[in-house]
Write a protein that holds these residues in place. Structure first.
Motif, PDB file in Angstrom:
ATOM      1  N   CYS A 160      39.651  47.154  73.513  1.00  0.00           N
ATOM      2  CA  CYS A 160      39.202  45.896  72.910  1.00  0.00           C
ATOM      3  C   CYS A 160      40.076  45.602  71.698  1.00  0.00           C
ATOM      4  N   ILE A 161      40.571  44.382  71.625  1.00  0.00           N
ATOM      5  CA  ILE A 161      41.477  43.964  70.555  1.00  0.00           C
ATOM      6  C   ILE A 161      40.756  42.869  69.776  1.00  0.00           C
ATOM      7  N   MET A 162      40.317  43.190  68.560  1.00  0.00           N
ATOM      8  CA  MET A 162      39.369  42.362  67.831  1.00  0.00           C
ATOM      9  C   MET A 162      39.985  41.792  66.548  1.00  0.00           C
ATOM     10  N   ALA A 163      39.762  40.501  66.336  1.00  0.00           N
ATOM     11  CA  ALA A 163      40.265  39.837  65.131  1.00  0.00           C
ATOM     12  C   ALA A 163      39.196  38.914  64.565  1.00  0.00           C
ATOM     13  N   LEU A 164      39.131  38.848  63.241  1.00  0.00           N
ATOM     14  CA  LEU A 164      38.204  37.949  62.557  1.00  0.00           C
ATOM     15  C   LEU A 164      38.984  36.892  61.806  1.00  0.00           C
ATOM     16  N   ASN A 165      38.405  35.709  61.725  1.00  0.00           N
ATOM     17  CA  ASN A 165      39.041  34.645  60.964  1.00  0.00           C
ATOM     18  C   ASN A 165      37.981  33.708  60.408  1.00  0.00           C
ATOM     19  N   ASN A 166      38.305  33.076  59.289  1.00  0.00           N
ATOM     20  CA  ASN A 166      37.369  32.121  58.691  1.00  0.00           C
ATOM     21  C   ASN A 166      37.384  30.774  59.391  1.00  0.00           C
ATOM     22  N   THR A 167      38.403  30.567  60.222  1.00  0.00           N
ATOM     23  CA  THR A 167      38.582  29.273  60.877  1.00  0.00           C
ATOM     24  C   THR A 167      38.333  29.391  62.371  1.00  0.00           C
ATOM     25  N   LYS A 168      37.602  28.442  62.904  1.00  0.00           N
ATOM     26  CA  LYS A 168      37.316  28.408  64.328  1.00  0.00           C
ATOM     27  C   LYS A 168      38.553  27.932  65.090  1.00  0.00           C
ATOM     28  N   ALA A 169      38.870  28.614  66.187  1.00  0.00           N
ATOM     29  CA  ALA A 169      39.986  28.211  67.044  1.00  0.00           C
ATOM     30  C   ALA A 169      39.713  28.719  68.451  1.00  0.00           C
ATOM     31  N   PHE A 170      40.271  28.030  69.429  1.00  0.00           N
ATOM     32  CA  PHE A 170      40.121  28.464  70.811  1.00  0.00           C
ATOM     33  C   PHE A 170      41.478  28.981  71.302  1.00  0.00           C
ATOM     34  N   VAL A 171      41.488  30.239  71.722  1.00  0.00           N
ATOM     35  CA  VAL A 171      42.716  30.897  72.152  1.00  0.00           C
ATOM     36  C   VAL A 171      42.588  31.206  73.644  1.00  0.00           C
TER      37      VAL A 171
END
Length: 279
Positions: free
Chosen positions: A32-43
């Protein structure tokens, strides 16, 4: 809480930089490759974004490799020279005393592996995708097993790079990687991962991160304190092995990544030829 999410929470305590600059990898049979961000985005090809799944006020992006440790096991165990008493520690030792030696890494110059033996979860999201090997010959020696093992380790790291590049195209950037699980105990993989991604890799030596993450969440509830406060009292730098990119090998792995990317693209073309062309 999902196990990988709990592991991510625990790994973030070891993040040397900002949480949103940290990529967390939970490695095992799959990854599992997990990332957090304050901004919503669709990848495309990456699950999410999930709001508040790990931390409040952040979005979680979840990529993965459906076969990681299981792919490495399958390829190594299938080789004629493999015996049941072989460990990855032994293979690493027999490859070379110094795992940062460029000569060690470049012995796979003409052997390339895409180890997606059970489909590609990220970033392609193609369940029919399969593994590929370029450079097979009739050699069945132990030396050949070592090279095949090395090329598979490299292929797993190159697959992570493919996910990272997709995340970067959508505004997520990383200055560090923190990893736990089976592959985190393999120093060869960690050296290759750091060099392939050009990002320092931290591997905490502190037990099961999934259990630790669940305990942190319980602590948050019992003490009625925000998770952010608990994370701020983290343990960055404590009992952590850090692997930096090997500067002499960055160019080599750039070329390996180009080959890897070409192989991925070609397999998709082959699928189109055989399925669309014969309808």
């Amino acid at each position: 809480m999902i196990d990988a999410h709990a592991g991510t929470l625990a790994l973030l305590r070891y993040a040397p930089n900002a949480i949103c600059e940290t990529l967390c990898i939970i490695s095992g049979t799959s990854t599992c490759i997990m990332a957090l961000n304050n901004t919503k985005a669709f990848v495309p090809g990456v699950w999410g974004p999930y709001q508040g799944a790990v931390l409040p006020d952040t979005w979680l992006f979840e990529g993965g490799q459906t076969a990681a440790g299981s792919a490495l096991d399958h390829i190594v165990h299938s080789h004629p020279a493999y015996t049941a008493d072989m460990t990855y520690s032994k293979l690493n030792t027999d490859l070379g005393v110094f795992l940062t030696d460029p000569i060690l890494h470049t012995r796979s110059r003409d052997l390339h592996i895409v180890p997606d033996l059970h489909g590609n979860r990220s970033p392609l999201a193609l369940p029919w995708f399969r593994g590929m090997i370029s450079g097979l010959d009739l050699n069945s020696s132990y030396s050949n097993l070592l090279t095949l093992y090395l090329a598979t380790v490299q292929g797993l790291a190159l697959g992570v790079r493919l996910v990272i590049d997709k995340l970067k195209k959508h505004g997520l950037n990383f200055s560090n990687i923190v990893i736990c699980g089976g592959l985190a105990d393999n120093p060869l993989y960690l050296h290759v991962l750091a060099t392939v991604t050009k990002i320092p890799v931290s591997a905490p030596r502190a037990g099961n991160m999934m259990c630790t993450g669940a305990a942190l969440l319980a602590q948050c509830a019992a003490e009625e304190r925000p998770l952010s406060v608990i994370l701020e009292s983290g343990v960055a730098g404590s009992n952590v092995s850090v692997y930096n990119p090997i500067s002499e090998l960055v160019g080599y792995y750039e070329q390996k990544y180009k080959v890897y990317s070409c192989m991925v693209t070609e397999q998709i073309k082959y699928r189109e030829m055989m399925h669309e062309g014969l309808q």
